[in-house]
Design a protein around this motif. Structure first.
Motif, short mmCIF file in Angstrom:
data_model
loop_
_atom_site.label_atom_id
_atom_site.label_comp_id
_atom_site.label_asym_id
_atom_site.label_seq_id
_atom_site.Cartn_x
_atom_site.Cartn_y
_atom_site.Cartn_z
N GLU A 1 0.83 -1.21 0.00
CA GLU A 1 0.00 0.00 0.00
C GLU A 1 0.86 1.26 0.00
O GLU A 1 0.38 2.34 -0.30
CB GLU A 1 -0.96 0.00 1.20
N GLN A 2 2.12 1.12 0.34
CA GLN A 2 3.07 2.24 0.33
C GLN A 2 3.79 2.27 -1.02
O GLN A 2 4.57 1.39 -1.31
CB GLN A 2 4.09 2.09 1.46
N TRP A 3 3.56 3.27 -1.83
CA TRP A 3 4.20 3.35 -3.14
C TRP A 3 5.50 4.15 -3.09
O TRP A 3 6.35 4.01 -3.96
CB TRP A 3 3.26 4.00 -4.15
N TRP A 4 5.69 4.97 -2.09
CA TRP A 4 6.83 5.88 -2.05
C TRP A 4 8.19 5.21 -2.07
O TRP A 4 9.14 5.80 -2.60
CB TRP A 4 6.72 6.82 -0.85
N PRO A 5 8.39 3.97 -1.52
CA PRO A 5 9.75 3.39 -1.55
C PRO A 5 10.25 3.08 -2.97
O PRO A 5 11.45 2.92 -3.17
CB PRO A 5 9.62 2.10 -0.75
N ILE A 6 9.35 3.04 -3.94
CA ILE A 6 9.77 2.76 -5.31
C ILE A 6 10.69 3.88 -5.82
O ILE A 6 11.66 3.62 -6.53
CB ILE A 6 8.54 2.60 -6.23
N ILE A 7 10.41 5.12 -5.44
CA ILE A 7 11.18 6.25 -5.96
C ILE A 7 12.63 6.23 -5.44
O ILE A 7 13.56 6.21 -6.25
CB ILE A 7 10.47 7.58 -5.67
N PRO A 8 12.88 6.23 -4.12
CA PRO A 8 14.29 6.20 -3.71
C PRO A 8 14.97 4.89 -4.11
O PRO A 8 16.16 4.88 -4.45
CB PRO A 8 14.25 6.38 -2.19
N GLY A 9 14.23 3.78 -4.10
CA GLY A 9 14.82 2.52 -4.52
C GLY A 9 15.23 2.55 -5.97
O GLY A 9 16.35 2.14 -6.34
N GLY A 10 14.36 3.05 -6.84
CA GLY A 10 14.68 3.13 -8.26
C GLY A 10 15.82 4.08 -8.55
O GLY A 10 16.69 3.79 -9.38
N LEU B 1 18.28 4.97 -6.48
CA LEU B 1 19.54 4.40 -5.99
C LEU B 1 20.03 3.25 -6.85
O LEU B 1 21.23 3.14 -7.13
CB LEU B 1 19.38 3.96 -4.53
N VAL B 2 19.14 2.39 -7.28
CA VAL B 2 19.54 1.28 -8.15
C VAL B 2 20.02 1.82 -9.50
O VAL B 2 21.00 1.33 -10.06
CB VAL B 2 18.41 0.25 -8.30
N THR B 3 19.36 2.84 -10.02
CA THR B 3 19.79 3.45 -11.28
C THR B 3 21.20 4.03 -11.16
O THR B 3 22.06 3.80 -12.02
CB THR B 3 18.81 4.56 -11.70
N VAL B 4 21.45 4.77 -10.09
CA VAL B 4 22.78 5.35 -9.88
C VAL B 4 23.81 4.24 -9.66
O VAL B 4 24.95 4.33 -10.14
CB VAL B 4 22.76 6.37 -8.73
N ALA B 5 23.42 3.17 -8.96
CA ALA B 5 24.34 2.05 -8.74
C ALA B 5 24.75 1.42 -10.07
O ALA B 5 25.94 1.16 -10.32
CB ALA B 5 23.69 1.00 -7.84
N ILE B 6 23.78 1.17 -10.93
CA ILE B 6 24.08 0.56 -12.23
C ILE B 6 24.93 1.50 -13.08
O ILE B 6 25.88 1.07 -13.74
CB ILE B 6 22.77 0.16 -12.94
N SER B 7 24.62 2.79 -13.05
CA SER B 7 25.40 3.73 -13.86
C SER B 7 26.84 3.84 -13.36
O SER B 7 27.76 3.93 -14.17
CB SER B 7 24.73 5.09 -13.90
N THR B 8 27.05 3.81 -12.05
CA THR B 8 28.43 3.85 -11.55
C THR B 8 29.19 2.58 -11.90
O THR B 8 30.37 2.64 -12.22
CB THR B 8 28.49 4.07 -10.03
N GLY C 1 16.71 5.57 -16.42
CA GLY C 1 16.40 4.88 -15.16
C GLY C 1 15.41 5.64 -14.31
O GLY C 1 14.52 5.04 -13.68
N LEU C 2 15.51 6.96 -14.28
CA LEU C 2 14.54 7.76 -13.54
C LEU C 2 13.16 7.67 -14.17
O LEU C 2 12.15 7.58 -13.48
CB LEU C 2 14.99 9.22 -13.46
#
Length: 174
Positions: free
Chosen positions: A110-119, A121-128, A147-148
């Motif tokens: 029911e909480q959708w907000w964790p998708i944004i910081p998770g996405g 951070l994972v995007t920046v991780a993959i790019s690094t 990724g964003l």
């Protein structure tokens, strides 16, 4: 009496760690200290993660848990395999932090907000990771923007149908 004993032990441990750090920085000792720090971070991360898995209402504990596990893994990898640690370190830390938010979402749909910081951070991780692997040849700026966009598309797709987050299509499309 008990309070004084705890303060004394904490003070002695703090001074001992300070002396070890000083000796390592002066290159007098080489480093079991990095191993010690990594184990401390891994233990702290394991405690927070255990707290979360013991009681899922403490969802916040998974964020410092995975972050501390990532820091401990980063230090341990840098200590054990320095060449690989330089390449995979940022990916490991940022990926662990991003994964913590996806674990929160997986257990609290029911909480959708964790998708944004998770996405993000994972995007920046993959790019690094890709930037470190393909140093001058790979431009990660466009990858971060894609990724964003995918992150916000996930917010729209994974939101509950009766409360569909249509606003997320705007940053996803842009």
């Amino acid at each position: 009496m008990e309070n004084k004993r705890i303060r004394l032990v904490a003070g002695v441990l703090l001074v001992a760690v300070g002396v070890l750090v000083l000796l390592q920085n002066l290159h007098i000792i080489r480093s079991g200290l990095s191993l010690l720090w990594s184990l401390c971070f891994l233990a702290a991360g394991a405690i927070f993660t255990y707290l979360y898995f013991k009681d899922r209402t403490h969802w916040w504990a998974i964020i410092p848990g995975f972050t501390l596990l990532g820091i401990g893994g980063l230090i341990l990898l840098g200590w054990a395999l320095p060449a690989i640690g330089d390449t995979l370190g940022a990916f490991l830390l940022l990926g662990a932090m991003g994964a913590s938010f996806f674990v929160i979402y997986a257990n609290r749909r029911e909480q959708w907000w964790p998708i944004i910081p998770g996405g993000v951070l994972v995007t920046v991780a993959i790019s690094t990771l890709l930037e470190d692997l393909f140093r001058p040849a790979f431009d990660t700026g466009s990858l971060v923007l894609v990724g964003l966009g995918v992150t916000f598309l996930l917010v729209y797709l994974l939101s509950q149908s009766e409360r569909r987050m249509t606003w997320a299509l705007y940053p996803a499309g842009i």
